[in-house]
Motif scaffolding. Structure first.
Motif, PDB file in Angstrom:
ATOM      1  N   THR A  39      48.612   8.282 -40.967  1.00 12.67           N
ATOM      2  CA  THR A  39      48.446   6.924 -41.499  1.00 12.67           C
ATOM      3  C   THR A  39      48.941   6.756 -42.924  1.00 12.67           C
ATOM      4  O   THR A  39      48.582   5.785 -43.588  1.00 12.67           O
ATOM      5  N   SER A  40      49.749   7.679 -43.412  1.00 10.02           N
ATOM      6  CA  SER A  40      50.286   7.584 -44.776  1.00 10.02           C
ATOM      7  C   SER A  40      51.803   7.702 -44.742  1.00 10.02           C
ATOM      8  O   SER A  40      52.389   8.181 -43.775  1.00 10.02           O
ATOM      9  N   ASP A  41      52.423   7.247 -45.821  1.00  5.66           N
ATOM     10  CA  ASP A  41      53.851   7.480 -46.018  1.00  5.66           C
ATOM     11  C   ASP A  41      54.056   7.977 -47.440  1.00  5.66           C
ATOM     12  O   ASP A  41      53.091   8.326 -48.134  1.00  5.66           O
ATOM     13  N   GLN A  43      48.219   4.053 -45.845  1.00  3.45           N
ATOM     14  CA  GLN A  43      48.555   2.697 -45.378  1.00  3.45           C
ATOM     15  C   GLN A  43      47.565   2.298 -44.277  1.00  3.45           C
ATOM     16  O   GLN A  43      47.919   2.135 -43.114  1.00  3.45           O
ATOM     17  N   ARG A  44      46.295   2.174 -44.665  1.00  4.19           N
ATOM     18  CA  ARG A  44      45.253   1.818 -43.706  1.00  4.19           C
ATOM     19  C   ARG A  44      44.618   0.478 -44.093  1.00  4.19           C
ATOM     20  O   ARG A  44      43.401   0.319 -44.054  1.00  4.19           O
ATOM     21  N   LEU A  45      45.455  -0.480 -44.466  1.00  3.90           N
ATOM     22  CA  LEU A  45      44.954  -1.805 -44.802  1.00  3.90           C
ATOM     23  C   LEU A  45      44.215  -2.357 -43.585  1.00  3.90           C
ATOM     24  O   LEU A  45      44.741  -2.354 -42.478  1.00  3.90           O
ATOM     25  N   GLY A 104      48.066   0.622 -39.355  1.00  6.75           N
ATOM     26  CA  GLY A 104      47.609   1.910 -39.869  1.00  6.75           C
ATOM     27  C   GLY A 104      46.112   2.095 -39.707  1.00  6.75           C
ATOM     28  O   GLY A 104      45.636   3.192 -39.378  1.00  6.75           O
ATOM     29  N   PRO A 146      46.458  -0.877 -50.071  1.00  5.48           N
ATOM     30  CA  PRO A 146      47.869  -0.522 -49.860  1.00  5.48           C
ATOM     31  C   PRO A 146      48.286   0.590 -50.819  1.00  5.48           C
ATOM     32  O   PRO A 146      47.905   0.588 -51.994  1.00  5.48           O
ATOM     33  N   ASN A 147      49.039   1.556 -50.317  1.00 11.04           N
ATOM     34  CA  ASN A 147      49.495   2.683 -51.141  1.00 11.04           C
ATOM     35  C   ASN A 147      48.318   3.406 -51.784  1.00 11.04           C
ATOM     36  O   ASN A 147      48.360   3.770 -52.964  1.00 11.04           O
ATOM     37  N   ARG A 201      42.855  -7.131 -48.303  1.00  9.92           N
ATOM     38  CA  ARG A 201      43.733  -8.080 -47.628  1.00  9.92           C
ATOM     39  C   ARG A 201      43.342  -9.530 -47.897  1.00  9.92           C
ATOM     40  O   ARG A 201      44.199 -10.387 -48.124  1.00  9.92           O
TER      41      ARG A 201
END
Length: 405
Positions: free
Chosen positions: A18-20, A25-27, A32, A81-82, A125
Motif C-alpha cells: 500500500t505504499s509507493d 497511500q492508504r487515504l 490503497g 497522503p504520502n 480526505r
C-alpha cells in the motif's frame, strides 16, 4: 506472548502492498485503504476470524473469551497522503498480534477480545478526524460531511456510499460499544520526546484538546503593479500576519498552533489577493489555555483585517476537548512498560487518536513507541526495530493485565 517479529513483518508487507516511493497511500475510502483492509482480512482468516463492518465502516473481529464485556484493542489503517508506514497501522497489527497469540493458546482468553480498525481516523480526505470512532461514540453529526468535498471535488456521501457506508446511518454503529468494557490502543508517538529520553515504550495519560477553524478574509482584488501600497486591501497579508501571530499565541500558552493551509484568490503573481482563507489548528492539554488561544486568535484575525481594510469571517472545522485517560488503566500501562522497557514513563499525546473518542465512554489507555526524529505523516516516519518490539511486548503485557481484572 505476542510474536513481535511477525507483527513487524506484517507491517512491512502492508507497506509493500500500500505504499509507493512517496510514502503510504492508504487515504481512507480509496484503493490503497481497501487493499489494506483486504490484507487485514487475510491475516484474520489465518486464525479463523472474519472481519465485520459496521454502519460507519469500522472493521471488527472478535475472539471469544470466557466472559464479557469484551476488551477492545486496535487503531486505524488509513493514512494521510504520502504518509508513514507505522502511523495507525502499528496499533491494528499489534492488536492482531494479540489475537494471534491467544488463538494459538490452549485456553480461551479470560474475556472476549475485540479487534477494531477504525475508519477514517485521519480525516485527510474530508477534514473530519476520528470519523469512525466518533460515530461509534455518538459524537459525530452526519451534517458535518453532508456537503463536504475532497480535493477532486467529490462529495463525501457519494464516496462513502461506494464503500458501503450510508452517511445517515453511521450512528447506528453505536451498538458495538454495548459489548465493550474497555479500550486499549498502541501507537507511535509521532513526536521527539521518547527518543530524546531514551524510552522504548511509555504509557499515555490522555490527548490534548483541539480547536480547528477556517478563516475567510475579504479584501479587494487590484493590480500588483499599479496599486500603491497604501491603497491596497490585501487579504493575503492579513492571512500572513495572522499565521505569524498564531505561533506567538501558542508559545505564550504552552500549546501548539499551526496554519497548515492558506489559499489566495485570484492566486496569480500580478494581482493583489482579494480573498484569502486559512485553516488554524490550535492544541493544548489545558481546556482553559486552549480557550484563551482561541479567543486570542479570533482577536488577531479581526485586528489584522481591520488594519488593512478587510473583513473576516470564521467557520469551525472541528474541535475536541482535552481528554484524560482512565487513571487505573494508565497505571497498568506504566506497569507493563516498566516490566518490558524498564521505565514507567508517562506522557500526554499532542496528536489525536481514536482513544480520544472512546475515553469519555470506556476506560481507555494507550502505549506509545518512540518515533525517530519525531517525524510522522511523512515517508521518513520510522521507529527502530528494538523499540517496536518493546512497545509491542508492553502492549501485550497491558492487555494481559487488563484481561485478568
Amino acid at each position: 506472548m505476542i510474536d513481535s517479529e511477525r507483527v513487524i513483518a506484517d507491517l512491512r508487507e502492508l507497506a509493500r502492498r500500500t505504499s509507493d516511493e512517496a510514502g503510504a497511500q492508504r487515504l481512507c475510502w480509496g484503493e490503497g485503504w481497501r487493499a489494506a483492509r483486504d490484507f487485514l482480512g487475510e491475516l484474520l482468516g489465518e486464525i479463523g476470524l472474519e472481519p465485520e463492518i459496521d454502519e460507519a465502516g469500522n472493521a471488527w473481529a472478535y475472539l471469544r473469551g470466557e466472559r464479557e464485556p469484551a476488551l477492545a484493542i486496535g487503531s486505524h489503517l488509513d493514512s494521510v497522503p504520502n504518509g508513514g508506514w507505522l502511523d495507525g497501522a502499528f496499533g491494528v497489527m499489534g492488536a492482531l498480534g494479540v489475537l494471534r497469540a491467544w488463538a494459538g493458546a490452549e485456553a480461551q482468553p479470560p474475556r472476549t477480545l475485540a479487534l477494531v480498525d477504525w475508519a477514517d481516523e485521519e480525516g485527510a480526505r474530508f477534514g473530519r478526524s476520528l470519523f469512525g470512532s466518533s460515530a461509534a461514540a455518538g459524537t459525530f453529526d452526519p451534517a458535518e460531511l453532508a456537503n463536504a468535498r475532497d480535493a477532486e471535488g467529490r462529495h463525501a456521501p457519494g464516496v462513502l456510499a461506494e464503500n458501503g457506508v450510508d452517511l445517515e446511518r453511521v450512528l447506528d454503529s453505536r451498538s458495538r460499544l454495548d459489548r465493550l468494557g474497555a479500550y486499549l490502543e498502541l501507537h507511535i508517538e509521532q513526536g521527539p520526546v521518547l527518543e530524546t529520553e531514551g524510552i522504548g515504550a511509555a504509557a499515555v495519560s490522555g490527548c490534548v484538546g483541539v480547536e480547528r477553524l477556517r478563516f475567510e478574509i475579504t479584501g479587494r482584488v487590484s493590480h500588483a503593479g499599479t496599486t500603491p501600497m497604501d491603497a491596497r486591501r490585501d487579504a493575503g497579508l492579513v492571512a500572513a500576519a495572522t499565521a505569524l501571530r498564531v505561533e506567538q499565541i501558542a508559545v505564550a500558552e504552552g500549546g501548539v498552533g499551526t496554519v497548515g493551509e492558506i489559499g489566495f484568490e485570484p492566486g496569480i503573481p500580478t494581482a493583489v489577493p482579494g480573498r484569502a482563507s486559512l485553516v488554524v489548528d490550535l492544541r493544548n492539554r489545558s481546556a482553559e489555555a486552549l480557550s484563551r488561544m482561541l479567543e486570542a486568535t479570533r482577536e488577531v484575525v479581526a485586528a489584522c483585517a481591520a488594519e488593512r481594510g478587510c473583513e473576516a469571517s470564521e467557520e469551525q472545522v472541528w474541535r475536541i476537548e482535552p481528554i484524560a485517560f482512565d487513571p487505573e488503566l494508565v497505571a497498568l500501562a506504566g506497569e507493563a512498560c516498566e516490566r518490558v522497557a524498564g521505565t514507567a514513563y508517562e506522557l500526554s499525546s499532542g496528536a489525536l487518536h481514536d482513544a480520544a473518542s472512546m475515553a469519555p465512554l470506556l476506560p481507555t489507555a494507550m502505549v506509545f513507541s518512540p518515533s525517530i526524529g519525531g517525524v510522522s505523516h511523512a515517508p521518513e516516519e520510522d521507529t527502530a526495530d528494538p523499540d517496536l518490539r518493546a512497545a509491542l511486548e508492553a502492549f501485550g503485557a497491558l492487555v494481559e493485565l487488563r484481561l485478568r481484572r
